[in-house]
Design an enzyme around this catalytic site. Sequence first.
Site, PDB file in Angstrom:
ATOM      1  N   GLU A   1      77.894  94.931  24.181  1.00  0.00           N
ATOM      2  CA  GLU A   1      76.496  94.129  25.067  1.00  0.00           C
ATOM      3  C   GLU A   1      76.364  92.490  24.342  1.00  0.00           C
ATOM      4  O   GLU A   1      75.505  92.379  24.050  1.00  0.00           O
ATOM      5  CB  GLU A   1      75.525  95.011  24.851  1.00  0.00           C
ATOM      6  CG  GLU A   1      74.984  96.138  25.273  1.00  0.00           C
ATOM      7  CD  GLU A   1      74.134  97.332  25.283  1.00  0.00           C
ATOM      8  OE1 GLU A   1      72.608  96.247  24.863  1.00  0.00           O
ATOM      9  OE2 GLU A   1      73.635  98.343  25.663  1.00  0.00           O
TER      10      GLU A   1
ATOM     11  N   ASP B   1      67.003  90.867  26.630  1.00  0.00           N
ATOM     12  CA  ASP B   1      69.125  90.945  27.195  1.00  0.00           C
ATOM     13  C   ASP B   1      68.837  89.434  27.992  1.00  0.00           C
ATOM     14  O   ASP B   1      67.636  89.287  28.705  1.00  0.00           O
ATOM     15  CB  ASP B   1      68.419  92.105  28.496  1.00  0.00           C
ATOM     16  CG  ASP B   1      68.571  93.231  28.117  1.00  0.00           C
ATOM     17  OD1 ASP B   1      69.504  93.786  26.407  1.00  0.00           O
ATOM     18  OD2 ASP B   1      68.499  94.160  28.460  1.00  0.00           O
TER      19      ASP B   1
ATOM     20  N   VAL C   1      72.392 102.738  26.735  1.00  0.00           N
ATOM     21  CA  VAL C   1      70.750 103.068  26.537  1.00  0.00           C
ATOM     22  C   VAL C   1      70.482 103.612  25.107  1.00  0.00           C
ATOM     23  O   VAL C   1      70.998 105.205  24.827  1.00  0.00           O
ATOM     24  CB  VAL C   1      70.123 103.446  27.997  1.00  0.00           C
ATOM     25  CG1 VAL C   1      68.670 103.876  27.390  1.00  0.00           C
ATOM     26  CG2 VAL C   1      70.591 103.275  28.866  1.00  0.00           C
TER      27      VAL C   1
END
Length: 354
Positions: A323, A275, A260
């Site tokens: 990610e 996202d 994070v």
Amino acid sequence: MKKTIEERVRFELVKIGKKNKFLGILIVPVLFVCLLFFHTMRYLGGNAKRLSMLIMTFVVFVVYSSFSFPLFIASGAMADLDGFMYDEGTTIALAEETEIDLADMEWLEDELLEDEDLGKEMSHGISVEDKYDAEAILMYSERKEVWQAERDARRVLDQTDVTFSKNDWKLILVNKQHPIPDDYTFELGTIIGTMKCDERIIDDLRDMLQAAKEDGVNLTIRSPYRTDDRQVYLFNKHMKAYMKKGMSYLEAYQLTAQAVTVPGASEHQIGLALDITCDYYDSLNEGFGETEAGKWLAENSYEFGFILRYPAGREYITGIEYEPWHFRYVGEAAATVIAEDDITLEEFWETYVK
């Protein structure tokens, strides 16, 4: 006349030193310490204020030293540990100083955390309920069969003479080393419902959703713009969860910062990051990169100005774990260069941004 304690000690030490040369060398520092001690005592003995300040300094040192800190934590004397607020009466013990391999720790990024404030399950900072697929977003936009025409009108047809400026809002570099500037401003636009982002990227985002849909991929948008307070809350919540697993404060901070982004250094806070998952795979983990949607985004997002911000194998550059769901808008020209050169935004800045 009767000798003082200082004189007797000094006499005995000198006497011992004269008898043996070897002991004489050792006696010198001992003699120095003794003289310093007696001199200090004489200095403080005649001044109560000086003595009180010395005692107070010692007390403060003991209270805030690492060896006494656990006693105050356990007794409830300290209710706040670096911004983590605990309920009154909660007993907190520091983590045992055991060797912990960070590589073996389970990433909380892939887990669902309960939001105590909202009473919802959270994933990557947004309620699992707060997500919208492409079809809903495209219907909300009320745009008809003008996608390709408008897209062609905005395309960069010739990039050979394109230059990239550090003052271009699309190219702002935000990471742990480059936090969001205090004077940075932007206007929020609505994607759908309560979902917002920088209004200047919405058209390209919708174009990308439409193109994916035409290729049989139904993308889902989640966790776009986050407020500063939300980013702080999310970071602290992960820290607290890791510490409950037995990690020390520093270990929890190190691992949280890889999953994070540190508050004030998140692209979500400037509305340029989203996202993205899909209708059949909504977990924010590395597995998304192996889905048809994940592969489509990795291969085609640059055509719409988006880049995979944290690619695999580049953690040593970005400081963030892989990610495959996190996409950042940089504009089509920059995204094309980044995709063709297979580089990160950090590397792009070093090479192309003037």
